[in-house]
Design a protein around this motif. Structure first.
Motif, short mmCIF file in Angstrom:
data_model
loop_
_atom_site.label_atom_id
_atom_site.label_comp_id
_atom_site.label_asym_id
_atom_site.label_seq_id
_atom_site.Cartn_x
_atom_site.Cartn_y
_atom_site.Cartn_z
N GLY A 125 -110.46 30.17 -11.59
CA GLY A 125 -111.13 29.33 -10.62
C GLY A 125 -110.15 28.28 -10.13
O GLY A 125 -109.28 27.84 -10.89
N LYS A 126 -110.28 27.86 -8.88
CA LYS A 126 -109.30 26.91 -8.35
C LYS A 126 -109.84 25.99 -7.28
O LYS A 126 -109.10 25.15 -6.75
N ASP A 127 -111.14 26.09 -6.95
CA ASP A 127 -111.68 25.21 -5.91
C ASP A 127 -112.26 23.94 -6.54
O ASP A 127 -112.28 23.77 -7.76
N GLN A 128 -112.76 23.04 -5.69
CA GLN A 128 -113.28 21.76 -6.17
C GLN A 128 -114.50 21.96 -7.06
O GLN A 128 -114.71 21.22 -8.03
N GLU A 129 -115.31 22.97 -6.76
CA GLU A 129 -116.49 23.25 -7.58
C GLU A 129 -116.08 23.60 -9.01
O GLU A 129 -116.70 23.17 -9.98
N PHE A 130 -114.99 24.37 -9.14
CA PHE A 130 -114.50 24.73 -10.46
C PHE A 130 -113.97 23.49 -11.19
O PHE A 130 -114.23 23.30 -12.39
N ILE A 131 -113.24 22.65 -10.47
CA ILE A 131 -112.71 21.42 -11.07
C ILE A 131 -113.85 20.54 -11.58
O ILE A 131 -113.80 20.02 -12.70
N ASP A 132 -114.89 20.40 -10.77
CA ASP A 132 -116.05 19.60 -11.18
C ASP A 132 -116.72 20.21 -12.41
O ASP A 132 -117.21 19.48 -13.30
N HIS A 133 -116.77 21.54 -12.46
CA HIS A 133 -117.37 22.24 -13.59
C HIS A 133 -116.63 21.90 -14.88
O HIS A 133 -117.24 21.59 -15.91
N ILE A 134 -115.30 21.97 -14.85
CA ILE A 134 -114.49 21.65 -16.03
C ILE A 134 -114.71 20.20 -16.45
O ILE A 134 -114.89 19.90 -17.65
N ASN A 135 -114.73 19.30 -15.49
CA ASN A 135 -114.91 17.88 -15.81
C ASN A 135 -116.27 17.61 -16.44
O ASN A 135 -116.40 16.73 -17.31
N ARG A 136 -117.29 18.36 -16.02
CA ARG A 136 -118.64 18.16 -16.58
C ARG A 136 -118.73 18.60 -18.04
O ARG A 136 -119.62 18.15 -18.77
N LEU A 137 -117.84 19.49 -18.46
CA LEU A 137 -117.89 19.97 -19.85
C LEU A 137 -117.61 18.84 -20.83
O LEU A 137 -118.11 18.84 -21.95
N ARG A 138 -116.77 17.90 -20.45
CA ARG A 138 -116.45 16.73 -21.28
C ARG A 138 -116.04 17.13 -22.70
O ARG A 138 -116.59 16.64 -23.68
N MET A 139 -115.12 18.07 -22.78
CA MET A 139 -114.59 18.45 -24.09
C MET A 139 -113.09 18.68 -23.96
O MET A 139 -112.59 18.93 -22.85
N PRO A 140 -112.35 18.56 -25.07
CA PRO A 140 -110.91 18.77 -25.01
C PRO A 140 -110.58 20.14 -24.42
O PRO A 140 -111.07 21.16 -24.90
N THR A 141 -109.76 20.16 -23.37
CA THR A 141 -109.40 21.40 -22.68
C THR A 141 -107.92 21.37 -22.35
O THR A 141 -107.43 20.39 -21.79
N VAL A 142 -107.23 22.45 -22.67
CA VAL A 142 -105.82 22.60 -22.34
C VAL A 142 -105.65 23.88 -21.54
O VAL A 142 -106.12 24.95 -21.96
N LEU A 143 -105.02 23.79 -20.38
CA LEU A 143 -104.76 24.96 -19.55
C LEU A 143 -103.43 25.58 -19.94
O LEU A 143 -102.48 24.88 -20.30
N PHE A 144 -103.35 26.91 -19.88
CA PHE A 144 -102.08 27.60 -20.09
C PHE A 144 -101.92 28.70 -19.05
O PHE A 144 -102.89 29.23 -18.52
N ASP A 145 -100.68 29.00 -18.74
CA ASP A 145 -100.30 30.07 -17.80
C ASP A 145 -100.60 29.70 -16.35
O ASP A 145 -99.71 29.74 -15.51
N HIS A 146 -101.85 29.37 -16.02
CA HIS A 146 -102.22 29.00 -14.65
C HIS A 146 -102.62 27.54 -14.57
O HIS A 146 -103.43 27.07 -15.38
#
Length: 337
Positions: A125-146
């Motif tokens: 995912g790469k649009d603003q809706e996806f970014i908002d989705h990740i932010n709403r999770l409110r948990m430690p998240t680390v991206l890899f590769d992409h």
């Protein structure tokens, strides 16, 4: 049924001390921890992971989400992540999104519902809706590769531009000018960076990029096979191919062989990332290999640091590793007319 109260009684400590030992043993003295461990072994007590996660608000589970777990790159990466997780007393849940952003969001919601302690994610995912989705999770998240531009979180990857540049420069030094690129899915961070590295290296050498030789094979082996068949049967075929990942390289190699061509005598082939049984497959491919174990270790360390200090303000970090060029016997100078 043995309870935590029984463990406390046998060990001669309070119930709260047993609870602390089970959830954060570092805060309990070695002597007390030894007593509790003896009591647990004597009674056969088992921790209820569901009850524990409900009480603490999180579990000892780590979610790992990737596009295609069948890709050898992710297999090796997951082995490294799991080794790091076990050292920290965590277990890994692995899910494949198949590169579909909608599925990715559903998987992330499921993991959040399971109260996982944190997530390692290779996002599609790469649009603003996806970014908002990740932010709403409110948990430690680390991206890899992409990487996702605009998403403020930790990221670990390789120098993708350098990887494709290494391969392209190697082919140019051999005398190739008609070089095809089997690119990854347009819009994905790693794919775009690899395409950028290819273009920049060609332009630096004074070679015009033939746009008809740059094809989006979406990191897919079957698509790479079909595109290679098309490229090699055209009136002016390329003399060399850069495959943006290992799966596409295998698809290209199969097409080369099925057409009756020889590699590298008729067509040179290179790729990013190692392929399974690379020392057995002939020809041995020339590859730009990412340090997979290093990527997995750095990403895991970042995640566990955030899990251990949830209240600590840590600025988003980016770690870029360096690929290594491995010369095989899949490349030779182009045929003279």
């Amino acid at each position: 049924m043995t309870t935590i109260r029984d463990i406390a009684k046998i060990a001669g400590v309070s119930i709260s001390t047993v609870s602390l030992a089970l959830n954060d043993s570092r805060r309990v003295s070695a002597k007390t921890l030894h007593k509790i461990e003896q009591a647990i072994h004597a009674t056969g007590y088992k921790v209820d992971p569901i009850a524990s996660s409900l009480k603490s608000g999180s579990s000892k589970l780590i979610g790992v989400v990737a596009g295609d777990v069948a890709n050898p790159f992710f297999g090796r990466l997951l082995n490294q992540i799991q080794s790091c997780a076990i050292e920290k007393g965590h277990l890994v849940i692995v899910s494949a999104s198949r590169g579909v952003a909608l599925h990715e969001g559903q998987i992330l919601d499921f993991l959040a519902g399971q109260r996982v302690a944190g997530i390692l994610l290779s996002p599609h995912g790469k649009d603003q809706e996806f970014i908002d989705h990740i932010n709403r999770l409110r948990m430690p998240t680390v991206l890899f590769d992409h990487k996702v531009e605009g998403l403020e979180t930790d990221f670990v990857g390789s120098d993708n531009s350098l990887a494709s540049s290494m391969l392209t420069e190697h082919l140019i030094r051999l005398g190739h000018t008609r070089i095809a690129l089997l690119a990854g899915e347009e819009g994905l961070y790693s794919a775009d960076m690899r395409t950028e590295g290819f273009r920049a290296t060609m332009q630096s050498a004074g070679i015009d990029v033939d746009e008809s030789l740059v094809v989006d094979a979406k990191y897919d082996g079957d698509l790479a096979y079909a595109e290679t068949m098309r490229l090699l049967t055209r009136a002016q075929p390329p003399s060399a191919i850069v495959a943006a990942n290992n799966v596409m390289a295998l698809g290209a190699l199969q097409a080369i062989q099925n057409l009756g061509f020889k590699c590298p005598e008729d067509i040179s082939l290179t790729c990013i990332d190692d392929v399974p049984w690379s020392d057995v497959i002939q020809p041995k491919l020339t590859m730009a290999v990412q340090p997979i174990e290093e990527i997995g270790k750095i990403a895991s360390d970042m995640l566990f640091e955030r899990i251990a200090s949830p209240s600590r303000m840590i600025e988003p970090r980016t770690a870029i590793t360096t690929p290594k060029l491995i010369i095989g016997n899949s490349c030779s100078p182009p045929k003279t007319p």
